[in-house]
Design an enzyme around this catalytic site. Sequence first.
Site, mmCIF file in Angstrom:
data_model
loop_
_atom_site.group_PDB
_atom_site.id
_atom_site.type_symbol
_atom_site.label_atom_id
_atom_site.label_comp_id
_atom_site.label_asym_id
_atom_site.label_seq_id
_atom_site.Cartn_x
_atom_site.Cartn_y
_atom_site.Cartn_z
ATOM 1 N N VAL A 11 -4.880 -31.316 -46.563
ATOM 2 C CA VAL A 11 -4.498 -31.129 -47.965
ATOM 3 C C VAL A 11 -4.078 -32.457 -48.595
ATOM 4 O O VAL A 11 -4.564 -32.840 -49.667
ATOM 5 C CB VAL A 11 -3.357 -30.079 -48.070
ATOM 6 C CG1 VAL A 11 -2.799 -30.022 -49.479
ATOM 7 C CG2 VAL A 11 -3.874 -28.711 -47.647
ATOM 8 N N THR A 86 3.059 -26.546 -41.938
ATOM 9 C CA THR A 86 4.045 -25.464 -41.751
ATOM 10 C C THR A 86 3.458 -24.489 -40.724
ATOM 11 O O THR A 86 3.069 -23.371 -41.073
ATOM 12 C CB THR A 86 4.319 -24.725 -43.087
ATOM 13 O OG1 THR A 86 3.056 -24.407 -43.709
ATOM 14 C CG2 THR A 86 5.145 -25.559 -44.029
ATOM 15 N N THR A 124 1.997 -24.315 -47.591
ATOM 16 C CA THR A 124 2.193 -22.869 -47.693
ATOM 17 C C THR A 124 3.587 -22.532 -47.173
ATOM 18 O O THR A 124 3.954 -22.926 -46.056
ATOM 19 C CB THR A 124 1.099 -22.157 -46.874
ATOM 20 O OG1 THR A 124 -0.164 -22.522 -47.436
ATOM 21 C CG2 THR A 124 1.262 -20.650 -46.912
ATOM 22 N N TYR A 257 -8.612 -0.302 -57.984
ATOM 23 C CA TYR A 257 -7.799 0.064 -56.809
ATOM 24 C C TYR A 257 -6.839 -1.037 -56.350
ATOM 25 O O TYR A 257 -6.217 -0.907 -55.300
ATOM 26 C CB TYR A 257 -8.682 0.460 -55.609
ATOM 27 C CG TYR A 257 -9.661 1.558 -55.917
ATOM 28 C CD1 TYR A 257 -9.212 2.816 -56.298
ATOM 29 C CD2 TYR A 257 -11.030 1.338 -55.848
ATOM 30 C CE1 TYR A 257 -10.105 3.821 -56.602
ATOM 31 C CE2 TYR A 257 -11.929 2.337 -56.146
ATOM 32 C CZ TYR A 257 -11.466 3.579 -56.522
ATOM 33 O OH TYR A 257 -12.351 4.580 -56.817
ATOM 34 N N CYS A 268 -11.828 13.271 -50.897
ATOM 35 C CA CYS A 268 -12.807 12.369 -50.276
ATOM 36 C C CYS A 268 -12.200 11.314 -49.353
ATOM 37 O O CYS A 268 -12.534 11.254 -48.176
ATOM 38 C CB CYS A 268 -13.635 11.677 -51.352
ATOM 39 S SG CYS A 268 -14.642 12.838 -52.272
HETATM 40 N N1 LIG Z 1 -5.881 -26.983 -44.126
HETATM 41 C C1 LIG Z 1 -6.160 -26.217 -45.149
HETATM 42 O O1 LIG Z 1 -7.320 -25.894 -45.405
HETATM 43 C C2 LIG Z 1 -5.063 -25.727 -46.051
HETATM 44 C C3 LIG Z 1 -5.399 -25.092 -47.252
HETATM 45 C C4 LIG Z 1 -4.386 -24.646 -48.103
HETATM 46 C C5 LIG Z 1 -3.054 -24.826 -47.736
HETATM 47 N N2 LIG Z 1 -2.757 -25.431 -46.549
HETATM 48 C C6 LIG Z 1 -1.327 -25.625 -46.230
HETATM 49 O O2 LIG Z 1 -1.011 -26.979 -46.536
HETATM 50 C C7 LIG Z 1 -0.091 -27.502 -45.573
HETATM 51 C C8 LIG Z 1 -0.690 -28.711 -44.899
HETATM 52 O O3 LIG Z 1 -1.858 -28.310 -44.190
HETATM 53 P P1 LIG Z 1 -2.797 -29.370 -43.495
HETATM 54 O O4 LIG Z 1 -3.916 -28.603 -42.876
HETATM 55 O O5 LIG Z 1 -3.104 -30.475 -44.443
HETATM 56 O O6 LIG Z 1 -1.799 -29.911 -42.346
HETATM 57 P P2 LIG Z 1 -2.043 -31.037 -41.258
HETATM 58 O O7 LIG Z 1 -1.372 -30.608 -40.026
HETATM 59 O O8 LIG Z 1 -3.491 -31.429 -41.221
HETATM 60 O O9 LIG Z 1 -1.238 -32.278 -41.868
HETATM 61 C C9 LIG Z 1 0.142 -32.314 -42.009
HETATM 62 C C10 LIG Z 1 0.559 -33.775 -42.068
HETATM 63 O O10 LIG Z 1 1.962 -33.851 -42.326
HETATM 64 C C11 LIG Z 1 2.463 -34.965 -41.606
HETATM 65 N N3 LIG Z 1 3.917 -34.875 -41.511
HETATM 66 C C12 LIG Z 1 4.680 -34.072 -40.723
HETATM 67 N N4 LIG Z 1 5.982 -34.317 -40.942
HETATM 68 C C13 LIG Z 1 6.060 -35.261 -41.894
HETATM 69 C C14 LIG Z 1 7.125 -35.915 -42.544
HETATM 70 N N5 LIG Z 1 8.413 -35.639 -42.260
HETATM 71 N N6 LIG Z 1 6.856 -36.870 -43.445
HETATM 72 C C15 LIG Z 1 5.571 -37.144 -43.762
HETATM 73 N N7 LIG Z 1 4.510 -36.559 -43.177
HETATM 74 C C16 LIG Z 1 4.750 -35.633 -42.250
HETATM 75 C C17 LIG Z 1 1.736 -34.889 -40.268
HETATM 76 O O11 LIG Z 1 1.793 -36.115 -39.571
HETATM 77 C C18 LIG Z 1 0.321 -34.539 -40.749
HETATM 78 O O12 LIG Z 1 -0.436 -35.708 -40.993
HETATM 79 C C19 LIG Z 1 0.218 -26.335 -44.637
HETATM 80 O O13 LIG Z 1 1.371 -25.676 -45.100
HETATM 81 C C20 LIG Z 1 -0.983 -25.443 -44.762
HETATM 82 O O14 LIG Z 1 -0.656 -24.095 -44.468
HETATM 83 C C21 LIG Z 1 -3.731 -25.895 -45.711
#
Ligand SMILES: NC(=O)c1ccc[n+]([C@@H]2O[C@H](COP(=O)([O-])OP(=O)(O)OC[C@H]3O[C@@H](n4cnc5c(N)ncnc54)[C@H](O)[C@@H]3O)[C@@H](O)[C@H]2O)c1
Length: 438
Positions: A11, A86, A124, A257, A268
């Site tokens: 993201v 998360t 999220t 719905y 049904c």
């Molecule tokens: N991957 C998806 O397709 C997607 C889509 C929508 C929402 N999300 C949500 O977005 C969020 C991120 O997802 P992602 O897939 O990009 O995660 P990811 O695990 O790929 O990346 C998370 C990043 O955060 C960094 N990080 C952790 N602690 C940190 C801190 N204290 N300071 C700075 N950086 C830190 C990690 O090193 C990592 O690079 C999640 O909550 C996920 O549920 C993901």
Amino acid sequence: MNISIFGLGYVGAVSLACLARDGHRVIGVDVDQAKLDLISSGKTPVVEEGMVELMASVARTGRVAVSRDVRAAVRDTELSLVCVGTPSAPNGSQDQTAIQRIARELGEAIRDKREPHVVVFRSTLVPGTVEDVLQPIIESASGKKEGAGFHVCFQPEFLREGSSIRDYDKPPFTIVGANADAAVALLKQLFGHLPCEFHATSIRAAEMLKYCCNNFHALKITFANETARLCEALGVDPFQVMDLVCRDTQLNISRAYLKPGFAFGGSCLPKDLRATMYLAKMRDVELPMLGGILQSNRIQIDYAIAKVLASGKRRVGMIGLAFKTGTDDLRESPLVLLAEHLIGKGLSLLVYDPEVHLSNLLGANRRFIETHVPHIGALMRREIEEVVRESDILVVGLNDPATLAALKRHVRDGQLVLDLVKIPDRTGLRGEHIGLCW
Ligand SMILES: NC(=O)c1ccc[n+]([C@@H]2O[C@H](COP(=O)([O-])OP(=O)(O)OC[C@H]3O[C@@H](n4cnc5c(N)ncnc54)[C@H](O)[C@@H]3O)[C@@H](O)[C@H]2O)c1
């Protein structure tokens, strides 16, 4: 705009690249030095279509910087996007270690900043996290109040891995949960040009929406897969069936719905679900999702029973008995089940339904009454006024305008109204309103 992005996974990295492409100056912050090194040398930290070229081109513009210094990143930007992971904890709860840590660091940085800073959470987060957990952390670390020294927002991210740049540029919609117009305006400046609707809402609703969308996607996939398992056992082509299912945009792929309300019933849906489950059982096909539907539907009825009993009122007036408004069909009506239960609990009951006149009922419908609620005739009244007058709690299961208008005339102050249909306009309706689960 000057923007800091915390967490450079899928993201964060895609947002960083797209925002820089669109002309903004971005500072990416991550605890992983390897990701920072990749970005600063114009490489992508995630494998995504188009990211190799995009990262190389935005690096050349000079608008991308990386840092591990949270304080400097906050000081030098107007707005922060927080995209840290998360993940699931072993017990299924959300592991909020990273997001809470970053909230504390952001708070410490905001303490030293003069201008109000906008923090936009894009990870999220389970509903309530921003206002009940993260905002207090930022407030205590910064010594400032939300709305004065800083603003918090929640903007769910809808991109999908594999097509994330395309999804970034064409999301289903942009949803901003915020408590301040100024914060919404700033995000509109950033994302308002995208070809989709922009909705501002409460922070909690935006948090909940993200879960709803993901759960709905999971439910759709599982529906198609359970259908396919049953189709295979029956020698039917599941692709043909699902393609046809999707061609019905009136009842299937539509808003139909998808509004909360009372349980379903009628002649049904319950019987056809039961027949489906029997077919599956005979062929040893497991369909746990479809198999759970009737149980969940039953819980919706139990919910209404529990709310009537919890009111402590003994005289109940039921408005509506048929399985839906505008019909006299009582077969498998959840309102009939509700009535049976309330009678069984010793409550006194009167019923009004303008469509149901016992003397006119014929065939299966009449048989249903005779076997399921034979004493229904004695409980039915032709006048809604009498039912309202003789009751302390009214259970409204009908949504027709004439009946609702009559209710407005007769309900008295202090009388409880348990609303199973989400009465569209309650202006002029006296009494104390209770929603079924809203
Ligand atoms: N991957 C998806 O397709 C997607 C889509 C929508 C929402 N999300 C949500 O977005 C969020 C991120 O997802 P992602 O897939 O990009 O995660 P990811 O695990 O790929 O990346 C998370 C990043 O955060 C960094 N990080 C952790 N602690 C940190 C801190 N204290 N300071 C700075 N950086 C830190 C990690 O090193 C990592 O690079 C999640 O909550 C996920 O549920 C993901």
